[in-house]
Design a protein around this motif. Structure first.
Motif, short mmCIF file in Angstrom:
data_model
loop_
_atom_site.label_atom_id
_atom_site.label_comp_id
_atom_site.label_asym_id
_atom_site.label_seq_id
_atom_site.Cartn_x
_atom_site.Cartn_y
_atom_site.Cartn_z
N SER A 167 0.83 -1.21 0.00
CA SER A 167 0.00 0.00 0.00
C SER A 167 0.87 1.27 0.00
CB SER A 167 -0.91 0.01 1.22
OG SER A 167 -1.82 -1.06 1.18
N GLY A 203 -9.53 -2.87 -0.32
CA GLY A 203 -10.15 -2.30 0.88
C GLY A 203 -10.29 -3.38 1.92
N GLN A 204 -10.21 -3.01 3.19
CA GLN A 204 -10.39 -4.01 4.25
C GLN A 204 -11.81 -4.55 4.19
OE1 GLN A 204 -9.22 -2.80 8.19
NE2 GLN A 204 -10.05 -4.65 9.14
N ASP A 205 -11.94 -5.86 4.35
CA ASP A 205 -13.26 -6.50 4.24
C ASP A 205 -13.28 -7.72 5.15
OD1 ASP A 205 -15.83 -7.21 3.35
OD2 ASP A 205 -15.37 -6.65 1.29
N ASP A 254 -7.33 -7.20 3.67
CA ASP A 254 -7.74 -6.60 2.40
C ASP A 254 -8.62 -7.58 1.60
OD1 ASP A 254 -6.18 -4.55 3.24
OD2 ASP A 254 -4.62 -4.81 1.73
N THR A 299 -16.36 -2.99 1.84
CA THR A 299 -15.05 -2.51 2.27
C THR A 299 -15.17 -1.25 3.12
OG1 THR A 299 -14.81 -1.27 0.20
CG2 THR A 299 -13.88 -3.49 0.28
N SER A 321 -12.00 0.58 4.03
CA SER A 321 -10.73 1.29 3.96
C SER A 321 -10.33 1.36 2.49
CB SER A 321 -9.63 0.60 4.77
OG SER A 321 -9.20 -0.59 4.12
N GLU A 322 -9.26 2.09 2.20
CA GLU A 322 -8.79 2.21 0.82
C GLU A 322 -7.29 1.96 0.81
OE1 GLU A 322 -8.57 5.84 -2.37
OE2 GLU A 322 -10.52 5.48 -1.39
N GLU A 323 -6.88 0.85 0.17
CA GLU A 323 -5.49 0.44 0.13
C GLU A 323 -5.00 0.46 -1.32
OE1 GLU A 323 -4.21 0.04 3.04
OE2 GLU A 323 -6.07 -0.05 4.18
N ASN A 359 -13.88 -2.92 -6.03
CA ASN A 359 -14.55 -1.62 -6.06
C ASN A 359 -14.36 -0.97 -7.43
OD1 ASN A 359 -15.15 1.19 -5.79
ND2 ASN A 359 -14.94 0.98 -3.56
#
Length: 280
Positions: free
Chosen positions: A107, A126-128, A195, A218, A220-222, A267
């Motif tokens: 990231s 994104g975290q999931d 992620d 999700t 977060s954004e990685e 996404n």
């Protein structure tokens, strides 16, 4: 001798061009300078679907993107040396020139930019959550109160859920995500978190297929970048290669192969295509 110490790459380009002119099949098939020297690329060796080494054969989405980019820079697949790049060692591997570039769910962050450079991102994760295939009550991080949640030792992902979304969640740490998925399938935990594409890669493994699913919510954004030495001048060329891979459909094909059978959909707003960060 390994090459692509990036600032030296342009200087070497003239030499490589002369080499290519004199020897038509000594390098890669892309449009880069390549040549008869190799390139060393860091990947994960233990992330099925992304970067995974079985014997001496690497596989996964990160590996396919790395091979495509290397080819566009002028390096054929047999000129690539694969080096394991654990998360805690990535900055050291780049700053000490042990690898030329890294594709390892890396990231892009401001803190890391103080030590290394990045091209891309080539994917935005994104975290999931990963849950049992028949689970219907876990729909996001705020639905985990009273549930058992697994993540790897040292990861902050699960703690973030406890602090920000579900204070009553029970956390279980395992040495690796594969062990977390085994615990999930055995019913010892209710969900696994990290992620989304990592979870999808794990779920796509034959031993797990059909038994788990990615929730698809999700939080977060990685931005997965291509890690480079700080003095690299390859960022623009790598971004052009990634753009070409996306335009030709090879990027989507590699992603579909890595996550087949999990129902995973990245996404679309963030990945159609990913917006590149400034190279400077």
């Amino acid at each position: 001798m390994r090459r692509t110490r990036t600032t030296g790459a342009l200087a070497l380009a003239a030499t490589a061009a002369l080499t290519l002119a004199a020897c038509s099949d000594d390098g890669g098939t892309g449009d880069g300078e390549g040549g008869d020297e190799g390139i060393t690329i860091g990947i994960k060796f233990d992330q099925p679907g992304l970067g995974f080494m079985e014997g001496d054969t690497p596989s996964g989405f990160d590996v396919e993107v790395a091979k495509y980019v290397a080819n566009e820079l002028g390096y054929s697949e047999d000129q690539i040396t694969w080096e394991e790049a654990p998360s805690a060692q990535r900055e050291t591997l780049l700053s000490t020139n042990q690898v030329d570039m890294i594709f390892a769910t890396y990231s892009i962050t401001d803190e890391r930019r103080e030590q290394v450079s990045f091209a891309g991102p080539y994917f935005v994760a994104g975290q999931d959550l990963l849950v049992a295939a028949d689970n219907t009550d876990i729909t996001g991080p705020d639905t985990l109160d009273g549930k058992n949640l697994c993540s790897v030792t040292g990861s902050t992902s699960a703690e973030r859920i406890k602090e920000e979304y579900s204070e009553g969640v029970n956390l279980l740490e395992q040495p690796g995500y594969a062990e977390c998925v085994t615990a999930l399938i055995a019913g010892q935990v209710d969900a696994v978190t990290t992620d989304d594409i990592i979870l999808a890669g794990l779920g796509a493994q034959p031993s797990n297929a059909g038994q788990v699913k990615v929730v698809g919510n999700t939080f977060s954004e990685e931005k997965y970048g291509v890690g480079l030495p700080q003095d690299s001048d390859q960022c623009e060329a790598i971004n052009e290669a990634i753009t070409k891979m996306i335009d030709e459909g090879a990027w989507q094909e590699a992603l579909d192969t890595a996550t087949e059978g999990t129902g995973y959909v990245p996404n679309a707003d963030l990945n159609s295509p990913p917006a590149f960060e400034p190279c400077a």
